[in-house]
Design a protein around this motif. Structure first.
Motif, PDB file in Angstrom:
ATOM      1  N   SER A  37       0.639  -1.252   0.041  1.00 26.99           N
ATOM      2  CA  SER A  37      -0.359   0.180  -0.722  1.00 26.99           C
ATOM      3  C   SER A  37       1.134   1.177   0.266  1.00 26.99           C
ATOM      4  N   VAL A  38       0.243   2.528  -0.596  1.00 26.40           N
ATOM      5  CA  VAL A  38       0.686   3.615  -0.485  1.00 26.40           C
ATOM      6  C   VAL A  38       1.281   4.494   1.018  1.00 26.40           C
ATOM      7  N   SER A  39       0.908   3.730   1.901  1.00 21.69           N
ATOM      8  CA  SER A  39       0.929   4.321   3.186  1.00 21.69           C
ATOM      9  C   SER A  39       1.710   3.699   3.864  1.00 21.69           C
ATOM     10  N   THR A  40       1.893   1.961   3.208  1.00 17.01           N
ATOM     11  CA  THR A  40       3.134   0.765   3.846  1.00 17.01           C
ATOM     12  C   THR A  40       4.494   2.011   3.115  1.00 17.01           C
ATOM     13  N   ALA A  57       3.108   8.183  -8.747  1.00 17.33           N
ATOM     14  CA  ALA A  57       2.352   8.585  -9.454  1.00 17.33           C
ATOM     15  C   ALA A  57       3.469   8.315 -10.538  1.00 17.33           C
ATOM     16  N   VAL A  58       5.091   9.144 -10.282  1.00 19.81           N
ATOM     17  CA  VAL A  58       5.987   9.291 -11.292  1.00 19.81           C
ATOM     18  C   VAL A  58       5.981   7.716 -11.711  1.00 19.81           C
ATOM     19  N   LEU A  59       6.357   7.262 -10.463  1.00 17.24           N
ATOM     20  CA  LEU A  59       6.794   5.458 -11.227  1.00 17.24           C
ATOM     21  C   LEU A  59       5.425   4.843 -12.193  1.00 17.24           C
ATOM     22  N   GLU A  60       4.502   5.177 -11.775  1.00  9.74           N
ATOM     23  CA  GLU A  60       3.206   4.790 -12.517  1.00  9.74           C
ATOM     24  C   GLU A  60       3.132   5.426 -14.085  1.00  9.74           C
ATOM     25  N   LYS A  61       2.978   6.573 -13.762  1.00 12.44           N
ATOM     26  CA  LYS A  61       3.016   7.631 -15.126  1.00 12.44           C
ATOM     27  C   LYS A  61       4.161   7.136 -15.861  1.00 12.44           C
ATOM     28  N   LYS A  67      -1.034   0.672 -10.009  1.00  7.58           N
ATOM     29  CA  LYS A  67      -1.509   0.622  -8.550  1.00  7.58           C
ATOM     30  C   LYS A  67      -3.637   0.647  -8.451  1.00  7.58           C
ATOM     31  N   ARG A  68      -3.905   0.081  -8.155  1.00  8.90           N
ATOM     32  CA  ARG A  68      -4.948  -1.149  -7.574  1.00  8.90           C
ATOM     33  C   ARG A  68      -5.892  -0.270  -6.003  1.00  8.90           C
ATOM     34  N   ARG A  69      -7.079  -0.311  -6.422  1.00 10.58           N
ATOM     35  CA  ARG A  69      -7.942   0.438  -5.408  1.00 10.58           C
ATOM     36  C   ARG A  69      -8.362  -0.794  -4.628  1.00 10.58           C
ATOM     37  N   GLY A  71     -10.726  -0.940  -1.362  1.00 13.65           N
ATOM     38  CA  GLY A  71     -11.531   0.041  -0.120  1.00 13.65           C
ATOM     39  C   GLY A  71     -10.499   2.031  -0.363  1.00 13.65           C
ATOM     40  N   ARG A  72     -10.168   1.983   1.241  1.00 11.20           N
ATOM     41  CA  ARG A  72      -9.828   2.915   0.566  1.00 11.20           C
ATOM     42  C   ARG A  72      -8.414   3.211   0.930  1.00 11.20           C
ATOM     43  N   GLU A  73      -7.413   1.557   0.320  1.00  9.73           N
ATOM     44  CA  GLU A  73      -6.682   2.101   0.195  1.00  9.73           C
ATOM     45  C   GLU A  73      -5.621   1.302  -1.361  1.00  9.73           C
ATOM     46  N   ALA A  74      -4.534   2.850  -1.762  1.00 10.29           N
ATOM     47  CA  ALA A  74      -4.455   2.470  -2.935  1.00 10.29           C
ATOM     48  C   ALA A  74      -2.966   1.576  -2.418  1.00 10.29           C
ATOM     49  N   LEU A  75      -3.101   0.303  -4.051  1.00  6.77           N
ATOM     50  CA  LEU A  75      -2.172  -1.040  -4.054  1.00  6.77           C
ATOM     51  C   LEU A  75      -0.967  -0.891  -4.910  1.00  6.77           C
ATOM     52  N   ALA A  76      -0.015  -0.845  -4.527  1.00  7.08           N
ATOM     53  CA  ALA A  76       1.037  -0.063  -5.800  1.00  7.08           C
ATOM     54  C   ALA A  76       1.541  -1.731  -6.057  1.00  7.08           C
ATOM     55  N   SER A  77       2.333  -2.020  -7.323  1.00  4.82           N
ATOM     56  CA  SER A  77       2.957  -3.215  -7.128  1.00  4.82           C
ATOM     57  C   SER A  77       3.681  -3.054  -8.845  1.00  4.82           C
ATOM     58  N   GLY A  78       5.214  -4.158  -9.385  1.00  3.63           N
ATOM     59  CA  GLY A  78       6.140  -3.709 -10.301  1.00  3.63           C
ATOM     60  C   GLY A  78       4.969  -4.241 -11.473  1.00  3.63           C
ATOM     61  N   ASP A  79       5.337  -3.387 -12.835  1.00  6.75           N
ATOM     62  CA  ASP A  79       5.680  -3.726 -13.728  1.00  6.75           C
ATOM     63  C   ASP A  79       6.653  -4.718 -14.367  1.00  6.75           C
ATOM     64  N   VAL A  80       7.372  -6.378 -14.130  1.00  7.73           N
ATOM     65  CA  VAL A  80       7.992  -6.432 -14.707  1.00  7.73           C
ATOM     66  C   VAL A  80       8.259  -6.545 -15.910  1.00  7.73           C
TER      67      VAL A  80
END
Length: 123
Positions: A37-40, A57-61, A67-69, A71-80
């Motif tokens: 999560s972005v908060s973690t 956001a820079v990495l995502e762009k 990122k996926r939502r 609930g209230r959390e935005a979860l980020a995962s890397g794109d191999v």
């Protein structure tokens, strides 16, 4: 064809810009190892949540993370695959330089009869 080339160049610029920052590289390493999560992620750095959000956001762009939502959390995962595309770009650059170095090595290894010795000039 030219528009496609510009798109490739823009993509390369975005990828290398995203990877030019040490914090973003660290975030990418973390999310490649597993979804966070972005908060973690923000708790791992000595900066504000908003600053970490901007790095994400820079990495995502650049397409390096998604990122996926939940609930209230935005979860980020890397794109191999995106990381592999960066490695491929770097390999192309390395191949060009290895080719140039190889040609220099060939010139230096040429038989002495084809090389002119500047100290043996006749007067």
């Amino acid at each position: 064809m030219e528009a496609h080339r510009e798109t490739d160049e823009d993509r390369a610029d975005a990828l290398f810009h995203a990877l030019s920052d040490r914090t973003r590289r660290d975030v990418l390493r973390r999310v490649l190892a597993g979804e966070h999560s972005v908060s973690t992620l923000a708790a791992s750095y000595d900066m504000s949540f908003a600053a970490v959000q901007k790095h994400v956001a820079v990495l995502e762009k650049a397409g390096l993370i998604t990122k996926r939502r939940v609930g209230r959390e935005a979860l980020a995962s890397g794109d191999v695959e995106a990381v592999r595309s960066v490695a491929s770009m770097l390999q192309e650059i390395e191949d060009v330089w290895r080719g140039r170095i190889g040609r220099i090595d060939d010139l230096l290894a040429a038989p002495e009869s084809t090389q002119q010795d500047p100290t043996s000039q006749e007067s």
